[in-house]
Design an enzyme around this catalytic site. Sequence first.
Site, mmCIF file in Angstrom:
data_model
loop_
_atom_site.group_PDB
_atom_site.id
_atom_site.type_symbol
_atom_site.label_atom_id
_atom_site.label_comp_id
_atom_site.label_asym_id
_atom_site.label_seq_id
_atom_site.Cartn_x
_atom_site.Cartn_y
_atom_site.Cartn_z
ATOM 1 N N HIS A 170 0.869 -1.184 0.000
ATOM 2 C CA HIS A 170 0.000 0.000 0.000
ATOM 3 C C HIS A 170 0.908 1.236 0.000
ATOM 4 C CE1 HIS A 170 -3.516 2.359 0.561
ATOM 5 N NE2 HIS A 170 -3.896 2.003 1.770
ATOM 6 N N HIS A 195 -2.449 -2.436 -9.778
ATOM 7 C CA HIS A 195 -3.404 -1.851 -8.835
ATOM 8 C C HIS A 195 -4.635 -2.729 -8.787
ATOM 9 C CE1 HIS A 195 -5.953 1.151 -6.889
ATOM 10 N NE2 HIS A 195 -4.816 1.711 -6.518
ATOM 11 N N ASP A 245 2.635 5.362 -6.953
ATOM 12 C CA ASP A 245 3.896 5.239 -6.220
ATOM 13 C C ASP A 245 5.117 5.133 -7.117
ATOM 14 O OD1 ASP A 245 2.907 5.304 -3.586
ATOM 15 O OD2 ASP A 245 2.117 3.289 -3.851
HETATM 16 N N1 CMC Z 1 4.776 -6.952 -10.503
HETATM 17 C C1 CMC Z 1 4.669 -8.168 -11.066
HETATM 18 N N2 CMC Z 1 3.519 -8.837 -11.188
HETATM 19 C C2 CMC Z 1 2.429 -8.270 -10.670
HETATM 20 C C3 CMC Z 1 2.451 -7.001 -10.059
HETATM 21 C C4 CMC Z 1 3.690 -6.339 -9.977
HETATM 22 N N3 CMC Z 1 3.769 -5.122 -9.417
HETATM 23 N N4 CMC Z 1 1.214 -6.681 -9.633
HETATM 24 C C5 CMC Z 1 0.442 -7.711 -9.971
HETATM 25 N N5 CMC Z 1 1.164 -8.676 -10.612
HETATM 26 C C6 CMC Z 1 0.667 -9.924 -11.184
HETATM 27 C C7 CMC Z 1 0.412 -10.967 -10.111
HETATM 28 O O1 CMC Z 1 1.548 -11.770 -9.888
HETATM 29 C C8 CMC Z 1 -0.741 -11.737 -10.719
HETATM 30 O O2 CMC Z 1 -0.215 -12.563 -11.717
HETATM 31 P P1 CMC Z 1 -0.826 -14.054 -11.933
HETATM 32 O O3 CMC Z 1 -2.219 -13.819 -12.461
HETATM 33 O O4 CMC Z 1 0.095 -14.693 -12.915
HETATM 34 O O5 CMC Z 1 -0.811 -14.712 -10.585
HETATM 35 C C9 CMC Z 1 -1.554 -10.670 -11.446
HETATM 36 O O6 CMC Z 1 -0.604 -9.639 -11.786
HETATM 37 C C10 CMC Z 1 -2.660 -10.099 -10.600
HETATM 38 O O7 CMC Z 1 -2.075 -9.548 -9.414
HETATM 39 P P2 CMC Z 1 -2.688 -9.611 -7.974
HETATM 40 O O8 CMC Z 1 -1.555 -9.674 -6.997
HETATM 41 O O9 CMC Z 1 -3.737 -10.671 -7.900
HETATM 42 O O10 CMC Z 1 -3.404 -8.199 -7.908
HETATM 43 P P3 CMC Z 1 -3.921 -7.488 -6.617
HETATM 44 O O11 CMC Z 1 -5.067 -6.655 -7.055
HETATM 45 O O12 CMC Z 1 -4.171 -8.458 -5.520
HETATM 46 O O13 CMC Z 1 -2.688 -6.579 -6.178
HETATM 47 C C11 CMC Z 1 -1.241 -4.769 -5.849
HETATM 48 C C12 CMC Z 1 -2.622 -5.218 -6.351
HETATM 49 C C13 CMC Z 1 -1.177 -3.244 -5.912
HETATM 50 C C14 CMC Z 1 -1.043 -5.213 -4.384
HETATM 51 C C15 CMC Z 1 -0.159 -5.412 -6.757
HETATM 52 O O14 CMC Z 1 -0.327 -4.981 -8.087
HETATM 53 C C16 CMC Z 1 1.260 -5.086 -6.260
HETATM 54 O O15 CMC Z 1 1.779 -5.770 -5.392
HETATM 55 N N6 CMC Z 1 1.892 -4.026 -6.838
HETATM 56 C C17 CMC Z 1 3.203 -3.614 -6.354
HETATM 57 C C18 CMC Z 1 3.038 -2.820 -5.062
HETATM 58 C C19 CMC Z 1 2.503 -1.428 -5.320
HETATM 59 O O16 CMC Z 1 2.970 -0.734 -6.221
HETATM 60 N N7 CMC Z 1 1.548 -1.006 -4.497
HETATM 61 C C20 CMC Z 1 0.974 0.333 -4.573
HETATM 62 C C21 CMC Z 1 -0.464 0.310 -4.982
HETATM 63 S S1 CMC Z 1 -1.038 1.924 -5.478
HETATM 64 C C22 CMC Z 1 -0.980 2.878 -4.064
HETATM 65 C C23 CMC Z 1 -1.974 2.467 -3.049
HETATM 66 O O17 CMC Z 1 -3.166 2.650 -3.263
HETATM 67 O O18 CMC Z 1 -1.537 1.986 -1.991
#
Ligand code: CMC
Length: 446
Positions: free
Chosen positions: A285, A324, A380
């Site tokens: 986050h 996201h 971010d």
């Molecule tokens: N790098 C590599 N792969 C990713 C990433 C990433 N940053 N984000 C998602 N994926 C992949 C993930 O591995 C999954 O792949 P698969 O379908 O093969 O398993 C797919 O994309 C879907 O991802 P998810 O983890 O199920 O998506 P989520 O909605 O649960 O997670 C998130 C959202 C923001 C936690 C995630 O994208 C992430 O960890 N991003 C990096 C951390 C980040 O930048 N966070 C800031 C968010 S914006 C500011 C805020 O509001 O806090």
Amino acid sequence: MTTKTEAAAALAGDTDGKAEDTLRITDSRTGETYEIPIVDGAIRSLDLRQIKTSEDDFGLLAYDPAFMNTASCRSAITYLDGDLGVLEYRGYPIEQLAEHSTYLEVAYLLVHGELPTAAELATWTHEIKTHTFVHENVKSFIQGFRHDAHPMGMLLGSIGALSTFYPDANQIHDPANRAIQTIRLIAKMPTLAAFSYRHNMGQPYVYPDNDLEYAGNFLGMLYKMTELKYQPDPRLAKALDVLFILHADHEQNCSTSAVRAIGSSGVDPYSAIAGGIAALYGPSHGGANEEVVRMLLRIGSKENIPDFIAGVKAGRERLMGFGHRVYKNYDPRARIIKKACDDVFEVTGVNPLLDIATELEKIALGEEYFVSRSLYPNVDFYSGLIYQALGMPMAMFPVMFAIGRTSGWIAQWLEMVQDSEQKIARPRQIYTGERNRDYVPLAERG
Ligand code: CMC
């Protein structure tokens, strides 16, 4: 086949006995059919409870870990369309607010629902400026932390501690009381954030200068040394103000949901917002901006990007600042931050990590892995580069997010407290453990 239209209509409050839009569900276990009202594109999970296999069946539950498809409230604060990349506060596009407004005006908009008149803005600004000081004991409280304590931990602890300085803040049903705590929270958050930074630096805390505007005053509390009057560079203060606007609210994200869930118990807003800060602290986050810069430093140079991307695709790495839960398009805030980068770097000189970040973005956006998963830069990805150029250590980045988000947290808390439909948050579970076991004395356990 039994049609339970009347029951459904009654649940929807439809006195004609007819629900306009309904979802018809047939339970294959019993053959029964149910009409569930659809209002605003949603069904009420509680309407599923009538779907039972027998009289003593508890009724059907909706299972939704991480609330991927569950609306927990009705809200008129922030509109977000993740597919189109649209973000609006109270109906105003984020692009217009970032260009024309100020953080304090946006905070007023979020809290009160309308843009202020000139007189309202003057009063609001005066109120915020005259509540920036914290009780002297708060200083000793922060001094109690280790010299290398994470500033987000200090912020979380000291905001929670404010509830003990304002014990009447638990009068959450008194509008006047809510109004003063709202002012205090927005006013004091930068002061506590700056004190945490100065504590890490081993420097004396700088008191607020109420002649300065919100962002400029914050820069002064961070960086003022022996000069009699700190004069912030207006371009840097403006860029920081824009960053606060971009972070001000983002509907029901993890930290805001935490504020609402904690607040739903009836606790004071300082305690609820301390919970929001705790949620924001995590690397998925608000801690992501810090992780982005660590990642860029680790990559080190543009030549190493392909290796890094290969690691991401193999699941060994995560591209921080990308992806996201809601945006499946370019995060509109990331676009605005890229522009703010140019303004800041004009003053501070270009952050050498910018080159790596820009190249990383270009390569990632051309890769099937990211395209097929709709992974784009989020807020971010570039914000950390600006904070770094402003001279802030990485540990301060999530703190910057928290300062901006305070107005959103408090606006959401105010909305929740006044929403007659809200009750204490209490999700259900699907129990998967053992049942009815007899206690085994220690000596008899294998
Ligand atoms: N790098 C590599 N792969 C990713 C990433 C990433 N940053 N984000 C998602 N994926 C992949 C993930 O591995 C999954 O792949 P698969 O379908 O093969 O398993 C797919 O994309 C879907 O991802 P998810 O983890 O199920 O998506 P989520 O909605 O649960 O997670 C998130 C959202 C923001 C936690 C995630 O994208 C992430 O960890 N991003 C990096 C951390 C980040 O930048 N966070 C800031 C968010 S914006 C500011 C805020 O509001 O806090």
